[in-house]
Design an enzyme around this catalytic site. Sequence first.
Site, PDB file in Angstrom:
ATOM      1  N   CYS B  94      -4.169   0.972   5.003  1.00  0.00           N
ATOM      2  CA  CYS B  94      -4.448   1.371   3.630  1.00  0.00           C
ATOM      3  C   CYS B  94      -3.118   1.550   2.914  1.00  0.00           C
ATOM      4  O   CYS B  94      -2.456   2.567   3.058  1.00  0.00           O
ATOM      5  CB  CYS B  94      -5.246   2.669   3.646  1.00  0.00           C
ATOM      6  SG  CYS B  94      -5.692   3.210   2.015  1.00  0.00           S
ATOM      7  N   LEU B  95      -2.726   0.508   2.213  1.00  0.00           N
ATOM      8  CA  LEU B  95      -1.417   0.528   1.557  1.00  0.00           C
ATOM      9  C   LEU B  95      -1.588  -0.194   0.224  1.00  0.00           C
ATOM     10  O   LEU B  95      -2.031  -1.344   0.183  1.00  0.00           O
ATOM     11  CB  LEU B  95      -0.408  -0.207   2.462  1.00  0.00           C
ATOM     12  CG  LEU B  95       1.069  -0.107   2.121  1.00  0.00           C
ATOM     13  CD1 LEU B  95       1.537   1.338   2.232  1.00  0.00           C
ATOM     14  CD2 LEU B  95       1.885  -0.978   3.068  1.00  0.00           C
TER      15      LEU B  95
END
Lengths: 507, 129
Positions: B94-95
């Site tokens: 999750c970036l």
Amino acid sequence: METNMLPFMRRLQGATCTWLVQIAIRENAENLPCYAPMNIIPVKMPITTPPPDTLRCIPEFVLENVVVLITIARRTVKLNMDDADVVNLLAPALTLVLTFMGDSSRTYNPHLRARLAECLEAMLPNNEDDSSSHNNISSFYREQIFKTHPHRFQLVPCLLDVFVGIEMTGQSVQFEQKFNYRRPMYVVMDFLWGFEEHREAFTSLAREAEANMEAVHPPIFLRFVNLLMNDAIFLLDEALGNMAQIRNLQNAQESAAWTNLSAQEREQNLTNLSHTGMLARFDNILGRDTIRTLVRLTAHAPFVFCHPTLVERIASMLNYFLLHLVGPNKKNFKVKDMKEYEFDPASTVLDICRMYVELGKNERFCAAVSDDGRSYSPKLFTLAESVLVRIRGGDLISSLRDVAARVSTIAEQRQRDEEILANAPEEFLDPIMSTLMLDPVILPSSRTTVDRTTIARHLLSDQSDPFNRSPLSMDQVKSNTELKEKIDAWIAEQRGKIAHTSTSSTS
Amino acid sequence: MAAMSPSERRLQKELMSLMKEPPPGVTVDGDQASQNLTLWTVHMEGVPGTLYEGEKFVLQFKFTNKYPFDSPEVTFIGNNIPVHPHVYSNGHICLSILTDDWSPALSVQSVCLSIVSMLKTTAGQFVLC
């Protein structure tokens, strides 16, 4: 049925058309004694005033009733002896369609706008493929409407608006549904194409698009062409996939293994076959219409397709489908009963070759064809030629050869250029694509220099500077003329060197 | 020979520079990537002095032909997926720069650096996603 019922209904709907248009073109006014339109004001198109609030109070079915009456009249034409009477309804109905079809501020509901396109289709005169035709007088009247209606010049812009408009409707329009909605639009465009003044309307929209390619809001014609290509790519790809599947299923039926299958398995396979066949038919028919429209537009407005923002896509699309239809895998699509599935690869190949011939006059297009690493090889056009001979495309062969020659010259030149220019100084390279910049531009906020094509492509999906994310649009970039001069000089120098060494080596 | 597509050309260039000057603790499987430019495997070592010191992770990069205009798809693969609030147990990361905040000015190298620095941040600094 009551003898007078249909004529009465037509008169009612004719009056409804006029009334709805009168409401729709009015501006908001304060303190009216009554909201009903008390006088007739002349209709001016295109309508530029915002829709009045009173329009919100009118339910959709009022509009839809008109559509239903006209589409039903078309379907039951054989039963209607007094068809000429319908004609009196058509003129006000066309004004109605032109007022509401392309305008999402007056007709929120995209399905309703698509229905208006269907209504427009039902208003056309006879065409060759009609199974049930009007009598000649009625057909003549219908044709006259499209030739003499005072607002007929709005037809093409409205059609493009609704064509583009139904693409983005949120979740309400199912993916497949949009193809169904577009089918009548193709029929209408096909018909309009027969008239010089409507062709002119396409051209002038195309010119307008050409002049504003890089505007913040992409011009309608550009969006239209973009969607046409999306549809064509999707439909042809699906159609070919389905044909290959049908072939497998048909082969399975003829193989020895078929007799060994249980009755249930056989039935399952047959059901699959008929289901896939239905899908294939749908894709083939719509794909053909889409391609036909593209052929017309490429012949008529090649400059739009050859613009840097589109040229790569049209070139790789043509290469891809030509390779599939004439390349070594072409037999994968040979099925029995091609007619039944409306599969006509020969005419698709002819259409594709026609587009090559039209666009092939443009150097940028030829370069894009040769740059497409996925499907292009010099053999591609030789393969196409041998197929053209068999499908009576002989008249295209010599023009296609010219295109092929131009493409291969450019391909060779590019290859040579690439070798020459491979060791360009870092400052001449696009920071994003690492290619030599031919048209360097400066981004105002990050002060970075990139190639114009690179930033144009990025801005299509994201209106920001890729280097610092501040808002950016194409009109804000500035040419880096100083750097461009340096690059041009360097290229000329490298070419000069090569020319020099090659002449000295041959002498 | 068909010319390289623009996205392949850029990937080729990135691959060369990543092999020549990799960021500390990062190595790319050059042989595999040059076979298929659209699928890279990158090895990453846990940064000394962090929770992950001594561990070895494997990242997979998938590129579409729209790269660099579209972001690459980056996931941790293999048996050792780092335990981290921004990494799902199936390896998904999750970036924001891998989705909404992607920009074509970023590169494989900058994505690697972001992941390294993400793994450095200690608990308490996180915003859960």
